[in-house]
Each structure stands twice: as C-alpha cells, then as structure tokens.
Design an enzyme around this catalytic site. Structure first.
Site, short mmCIF file in Angstrom:
data_model
loop_
_atom_site.label_atom_id
_atom_site.label_comp_id
_atom_site.label_asym_id
_atom_site.label_seq_id
_atom_site.Cartn_x
_atom_site.Cartn_y
_atom_site.Cartn_z
N GLU A 189 0.82 -1.21 0.00
CA GLU A 189 0.00 0.00 0.00
C GLU A 189 0.86 1.27 0.00
O GLU A 189 0.67 2.18 0.81
CB GLU A 189 -0.95 -0.01 1.20
CG GLU A 189 -1.91 -1.19 1.20
CD GLU A 189 -2.89 -1.17 2.35
OE1 GLU A 189 -4.04 -1.60 2.16
OE2 GLU A 189 -2.51 -0.72 3.45
N GLU A 258 -6.81 -7.54 -1.28
CA GLU A 258 -7.51 -7.42 0.00
C GLU A 258 -8.97 -7.05 -0.24
O GLU A 258 -9.30 -5.88 -0.43
CB GLU A 258 -6.86 -6.39 0.92
CG GLU A 258 -5.50 -6.80 1.44
CD GLU A 258 -4.96 -5.84 2.50
OE1 GLU A 258 -5.74 -5.02 3.03
OE2 GLU A 258 -3.75 -5.92 2.79
#
Length: 856
Positions: A189, A258
C-alpha cells in the site's frame, strides 16, 4: 467478443510446451506461474482463484491445519499471509522461526492441504500490527529513513527480504520448485506514501521492485495499491470494492489482494460487521468485470497475542468478522454463502478466462455481463445496482427476479444458480458458556511505588520520548519528579487545590502523587495525543509525582517511522500556586522502564516468588491500581475454544503459563449501532454492534497452551478491577436459524449439457447443523408461509402452515444435522396459494449427551 490478443497466444504456447514434454514421455514438467491480461497461469492454465488471509502468528500452530482445511472446504484455493519482520528478527541478525513464528511449517501445512500460497513479504505489512511489522531496533540504525530512497533502510530491507526468499527456496516452497507459493508481494500500500515523497518515493518503489525480481523466485511479484508498479510487477487492488480498478498495463490481470471481509476493532469502539450479501456482491462485481483473483482479508483474523497489536488502540481480538472467527469456528452465514458463491463462479471459469464480457443494459439500474467463449461456454452475471427496489428483468427471453443490490450468476446463460442477496445457509448463534472450572483462588501482589528509585532507574533533565527509552521492551515507562511546596501556599489553608496539566503524545497515563493514584487519561486511535488536567493534593515539603505512561500498540500506518513519538513530551506544569505556574518540563526527571513485576518475571511459572503475594480477598475489598493477580486452574473437559471473561476488570495484560494472551481493556464502546442494511456502499460505521458494552469482554485462551492441571493465570491490572469476577468460558453454537424461499437458486438445477432444454426442478431445502458433539435439542420457531423478523426474534406472519413445528421436530430433533425440503406437499397442503412462501426455522443446539433421541 473481442479478440484475446497476444496474451492469449503466449498462454497457448506455454500450454503446448508443457503438453509436448508430457506427450514425449519426459515426465513431470514444472511450467511455473505466469500471467496474461486475463488471469494467472499455473502450468499454462488460466485460473480463477479465491484466496483467504490467515496470518500464522495470529493463531497457534496446532490450529493451522484445521483453519487451512476449513478454508479449503469453503472453496478457497490460496492462503495468503504477511511475513512479520519484527517477529523473525527481534534483534539485528538474530532470527526466530519457532512456534507461532514457524513460517516454513505454516507454508508446508498449506502445501499438505493441496492449496497454493501467496507470501506477502513486505516487509512493511501495516496489518494493524505493532510498528507495521518493522522491528523497533530498525528505528535506531544511524541515518535511517523508512520507506524512501534511503540506503540504510534499503540495505536492511534487502537483507530481510533475501533472507525470507532464501529460506523458502531452501525448503523448495516456491511453485517453480514444486512448492505452493504462486505469488509474492514486495512493499505494501505504498501509492499514497510514494506520492507524498515525490521523486524519492518513486525511486524507492522502483528499487524495491527490481530488488524483489532479482531474487529469482520463479513466481510473479505484486504491489498492492501502487499504480506505478514497474513491469513485470503486477499492481493490485485493496478495498471494500474493486470493480472500478484496472491494472496499469493492458497485459496484466485484475487481482484483488484485499477484499475486506469486515473491519478491525479498536478499544473504545464498537464491533464492525460487513453483511455477507454485500461482500458477495462486491466479489461478484469484480469477477463480472474480468477479475480473476480475490483474496479475503481476513478469512480468519485470529488474535493479537502478546503486544503485537498496533494501531494504536487495536484490540487483542483480530476477529475481523471473517468467515472463520477468532477462535477457529465457522461463522455462518458468511462462510457458507461465500462457499456457494465460489462454487457458482467456478462453474463459469472456462468462459470467464476465455472471453471478455459483453455488457448490456437490462433496466435503468440493471446490467448483464455475458461471457461467450469459442468453445461454446456461456456464462452471465445479471446485476441490480438499485439499493431500494428489486427488479424483474428479461434476459435471453427469460424473466429473472433480482433483489436490490444483488447479482445473479448464470453459469450456462440460462439457469440462475446463485444470487448474492439470497442467503440459503444457516445462521449460527454463538455464545460464551460456563466451563466446569471451579472458582479461581486468587493471590495478589501490589507494585511497590516506593522502590522505583533503585538501580534500574536513571535521571536526566527534561522529558524523554517513550520508545527511545523503552525500545518497546515494555508498554510502561515511569516519569518521576519531585515538587517542593512551601508552608504558605494558600491551598494548604483551605484554598483551591493546584491543577496538574500534562500533555502527552500517547497513549495513556496514570498519575500518582505521593504514592496515591490521582487520575488517569487516555487517547484514542484517532487522537492519540491528549491533555490531562486535574486537581492534585500536595502537602508541605517534598512531593513525589510519578507518571506511568502507557503505550497501547505502536502505529502501523504511514511513513518515516523513525520520527514517530510516544509518551509524555510536555509541557507538564502546575497551575494555581502562589507563584502562578510552575513548569516541570525541564527539571530533573527519573525514569524506569517497565514494572517491577515485569522485572521479577511474575507472569512465568518458574518465576512466581511467594514473597509479596497476599490473599486477593484483602485487595478485593478495596481494589488497588497496579496490582498483579495470579491463580491456578485445571483445563476444562472437551475441545471447545476457551476464553477469559474479563468484564469485571479494567485495563492491563494477561498471561497463561507464561504465554501472553495480550492486552485487555474493558473500555465501553461508543458509536451508532442503530442501523444495518446490506444494500448500498459499505463503510465500517454502517453495521456496528456492541455500543454501550465493553469493546472486548472475552480473550482467547488457546487450548494448546494448557496442561491438564495447575495452569498458571496471571493478570496485571492497571486500574483496580476485581479478579473474583474473572471466569473461564467456552465458545459454542447455542442455536441455528435458516430461512429459504420456495424458489431459492439451487445449483442442482444447472447442468451444462441441458442448456436450453427443459429439466427437472430440484426444490430447495433448509439445512440445519449444530457443532460437532452437539445435536438439535428443540425447535424454537418454525413456519412455512410468510414469517416475520430475524434470527432470534421470528414471528408468524399472515400465512403459516400449522404442521410446521411437527414436521421440523420429527425430521430434526435429536440429530446433529437435518434437511427439510421446501414444498407444499411436505407440509400437508399449500397454506396460502399464489403467495411466495418461505420456510423459517430456529433450532436450539445442545451437547449430544443431553439431547433425547425421542422424536414425535
């Protein structure tokens, strides 16, 4: 249908290469993992893959096999895990791969189950994990700057990444070696952080990708939430929804690393629940757009044992509302509904990986995505994006009813075998039940505040940052100073008491004045910085002020970890003296890392000296802060998961036989728990429970940590709770509910060879199942008709078959599981003709030994 292009040709070449060797009798050929724009290719074959996150240190090794098997049974193909640097290298060059840290054993367990693995090395993991997975010692490497183009950081990151890759290679665990690992991830991320850093961020990201590729794992690498991931690294999506995501190159597949199955919980906040109808809707939207890899974060969340929870303020429970709960039990209906989703999508796999969708409008807010392959395979997804109204749509000259915010899946472009909003599996009601453990006999030990100034302390001018002092070896740091008060102060003669003001960067503080608790203050995850302001009672002469600063997990999100602060940085000042304000910030302060009980190893079975322990009944009468409590107990019979009920305690930590259960804090949850609907975009504040109750009341005690008898339980209580209220409970299914309509989609009604032909209609069934060792003891509610309400609060509607209870009791009571067909004939007659009916049941589960096998 669009042409598949060069990616399709490449995949065919790989496939023919593999087949050629097999035809020639060369034997087994490992063709590895590649990708094209449609999917990952494993040994030349495009695959639709469902993955589930299970983090090895958040459960015990004896749980791993069962968790992985349950994931497989739920339709999961891949197990994903982060790799936690701070666990594996707690000090520079010293590695730990034992117990819950045994990464090799975990990956081999995945392989044994016949599943693939996705290894997210990071080594930054976020994960609501302490310090984002970085070891705290990294902060003190000279010249370091985290997650940027910084040589000391890159050198350390490269060393750890290569260590993990070499460990996996040495055990032949990459798919290119015949192992289960088909994907690896570098960084995590980074997109937003890289943008903030500009050129340095871009340079670092590019370096990280090249460094990872150079390890030659033989499997693709991914970067999640990183739009600029350089070739051949695949950029991937994280979020509640990813149907609007596209990779940064047209020849890369759509991967969702995710898919958030729920959300984490923080102390002082409510629990978050994501309705399975919405989660299934999100996954189906991603697949209908062309997505081919979905990972549920989390599939089993587990427990933040010890001091591993980050945030700060993240709870010890990391349940995440996942399909398998914190204790390793199946959460229904989430687990079962997703299992049916996976099965339905896998029926479409040939068409999905061979074609691009043709998208057509079938209503104002309705669409059809149709996949038609050259082989003749045809699959369709019919979507209703309306959040309020159901829709009746016409597709291929057949009418279909679509509930709001739902997608129906037609593997043969004709028969709907699944709808994301129509849940046919049971809901399991979980309860914490008493065990046969006798009442605990407690002993207590009080932290001796008078002995803080011993050889373990040091003194300096000014206030120090907490982690620089503790190096995160303890949550606790004492800040101690003295204040001299003259006889003439007005508050000594009936005037107003002085006010102590403390500014802290987090996360909590307990204020002691002359050995007595004067007050406490706490930050929150959103506002970890806080100010304490309170009156304090001083006497003439020298007064001792001791501030116990408490960390509740280190932050796990962001960049420049080296610059983060925790603890009391001031100012600290007294107001209301005759001189006005007395600033204490720059006078002499004495520091002690940790608690005396920690230094004495009171939590460990071999280090529980009798000196200082007293009968807890003496402290229960007047609960004291900073108190250690210990007791011994025998392991309860059975195999149900266990937990400690801490409702009567305040805040602190728990150990069983020297193993840290984690932090506890019974802070009451604030929030809005008034509304929940599966329709519309999900956010964590949408479906909340537990408002006005302790955020976390129960704390998982793994059975693997217990002996048959004489198990040592140690609790450190910061605030003064009552240990006599603590009890050991077991988690079990207390009841099950199910509700299925007459025309619920049934996979048995689909056969590819009967496409376009009439076929026998298989009526849906209600399935009820208690936990192993249990049976259905009674039917609490049953109605075939138009019942009202939800599980736990059902009521009969206007239409009700009078035989409902009798039928369910005859077919189900005394059995561990049962199935009842939904048909008018099964209930004697049609209770209300021309009305769509459903069968709704609530059953009570109990131990088999206590359930009579007699049935009417």
């Amino acid at each position: 249908m669009r042409e598949m292009g060069t990616g399709d040709s490449a995949s065919r070449l790989i496939l023919w290469f593999c087949l050629g060797f097999l035809i020639l009798g060369v034997g087994f050929v490992q063709c590895g993992v590649t990708y094209d724009r449609k999917a990952l290719l494993i040994n030349g074959q495009r695959r639709i893959l469902f993955s589930g996150s299970i983090h090895y240190p958040r459960s015990t090794p004896d749980m791993w096999e069962d968790l992985i098997q349950k994931a497989k049974d739920g339709g999961i193909d891949v197990i994903e895990t982060y790799v936690f640097w701070n666990l594996h290298e707690p000090s520079p060059g010293k590695y730990d791969f034992e117990g819950r840290n045994d990464l090799v054993r975990f990956v081999k367990t995945i392989h044994k189950a016949g599943l693939y693995a996705h290894l997210r090395i990071g080594p930054y993991v976020c994960a609501e994990w302490n310090f984002g997975g970085f070891p705290v010692w990294l902060k003190y490497v000279p010249g370091i700057s985290f997650r940027t183009d910084n040589e000391p950081f890159k050198r350390a990151m490269k060393g750890f990444t290569e260590r993990i890759v070499e460990l996996m290679k040495s055990e032949n665990l990459f798919e290119s070696q015949g192992g289960p690992i088909i994907l690896s991830q570098i960084e995590n991320e980074y997109g937003r952080q890289g943008q903030l850093l500009g050129a340095e961020g871009h340079n670092y990201m590019t370096w990280a990708a090249k460094m990872a590729i150079a390890t030659e794992t033989g499997v693709p690498w991914v970067m999640c939430k990183e739009d600029d991931a350089p070739d051949p690294v695949i950029n991937t999506c994280n979020g509640f929804y990813c149907d609007s995501f596209a990779p940064n190159k047209p020849y890369k597949p759509l991967i969702w690393t995710e898919a958030w199955s729920g959300w984490f919980t923080e102390f002082g906040g409510p629990m978050h629940h994501r309705p399975v109808q919405d989660l299934a809707f999100g996954v189906a939207r991603f697949i209908q757009k062309g997505g081919s890899f979905v990972n549920y974060y989390m599939y089993h969340g587990g427990t933040n044992f010890g001091r591993t929870a980050g945030g700060p303020f993240v709870t010890t429970s990391y349940d995440y509302d996942a399909p398998i709960d914190e204790y390793g039990l199946i959460r229904q209906p989430k687990y079962g509904h997703l299992k049916e989703l996976h099965r339905a999508i896998k029926m479409c796999e040939k068409a999905l990986v061979s074609a691009d969708p043709v998208v057509t409008s079938i209503g104002n807010k309705q669409q059809a995505h149709v996949y038609s392959a050259e082989s003749g395979d045809c699959s369709a997804f019919l979507a209703n994006y309306d959040t309020e109204s159901a829709a009746r749509v016409l597709f291929n000259n057949v009418h279909y009813n679509l509930p709001p915010w739902s997608i129906s899946i037609l593997p043969d472009c004709r028969n709907a075998v699944f709808n994301t909003a129509k849940v046919g599996v049971q809901t399991s009601q979980m309860e914490m039940l008493p065990t046969d453990t006798k009442n605990f006999q407690w002993e207590s030990y009080l932290e001796d505040l008078s002995s803080l100034d011993d050889s373990s302390t040091f003194t300096t001018h000014g206030l120090l940052e907490q982690i620089n002092v503790t190096r995160d070896t303890s949550d606790y740091l004492w800040y101690m100073t003295s204040v001299d008060i003259g006889d003439s102060e007005s508050f000594l003669h009936g005037g107003e008491l002085p006010t102590l003001i403390i500014q802290s960067t987090g996360h909590a503080v307990h204020i002691f004045v002359n050995g007595q608790l004067s007050g406490s203050a706490f930050g929150t995850r959103q506002n970890r910085r806080f100010t304490y302001q309170g009156k304090i009672n001083l006497h003439s002469g020298t007064n001792r002020i001791a501030l116990l600063s408490v960390a509740v997990g280190l932050p796990n999100v962001g960049g420049h970890f080296e610059s983060w602060n925790t603890g009391i940085l001031g100012p600290v000042a007294l107001h209301g003296l005759s001189q006005g304000k007395m600033d204490l910030s720059w006078q002499k302060w004495t520091y002690q890392v940790g608690l005396k009980g920690e230094a004495m190893n009171l939590a460990f079975p071999t280090n529980t000296p009798s000196i200082g322990w007293m009968d807890a009944s003496l402290t229960v009468q007047k609960p004291q802060p900073l108190t250690w409590h210990k007791t011994y107990f025998d392991a309860p019979e059975g195999n149900e998961p266990l937990a400690l009920d801490m409702e009567g305690m305040g805040k602190g930590q728990i150990w069983v036989n020297g193993e840290s259960i984690g932090r506890y804090w019974t802070a009451f949850a604030t929030g809005d728990c008034s509304h929940c609907s599966y329709t519309g975009t999900y956010k964590p504040n949408k479906c909340q429970t537990g408002c006005g109750q302790p955020t976390q009341r129960w704390y998982h005690v793994p059975r693997a940590w217990l002996k048959p008898s004489q198990n040592l339980l140690v609790i450190f209580e910061e605030l003064g709770g009552n240990p006599s209220t603590v009890s050991l409970v077991k988690r079990s299914v207390s009841g099950v509910c199910a509700e299925v309509s007459e025309y619920h989609p049934n996979i048995k009604n689909w056969q590819i060879e009967s496409y376009g032909k009439g076929q026998t209609f298989h009526r849906p069934k209600v399935h009820l199942k208690c936990s192993p060792g249990q049976a259905i003891a009674s039917i609490k509610f049953a109605s075939f008709g138009t019942p009202l309400g939800t599980c736990g609060s059902y009521q009969q509607g206007e239409c009700h078959a009078a035989t409902s209870y009798a039928i369910l009791e005859r077919k189900c009571v005394g059995k561990a599981r049962c199935a009842v067909t939904i048909s008018n004939s099964n209930f004697g007659k049609d209770p209300c003709p021309n009305v769509l009916k459903r069968l709704t049941v609530e059953a009570v589960c109990a131990p088999e030994t206590s359930v009579s096998t007699w049935r009417p």
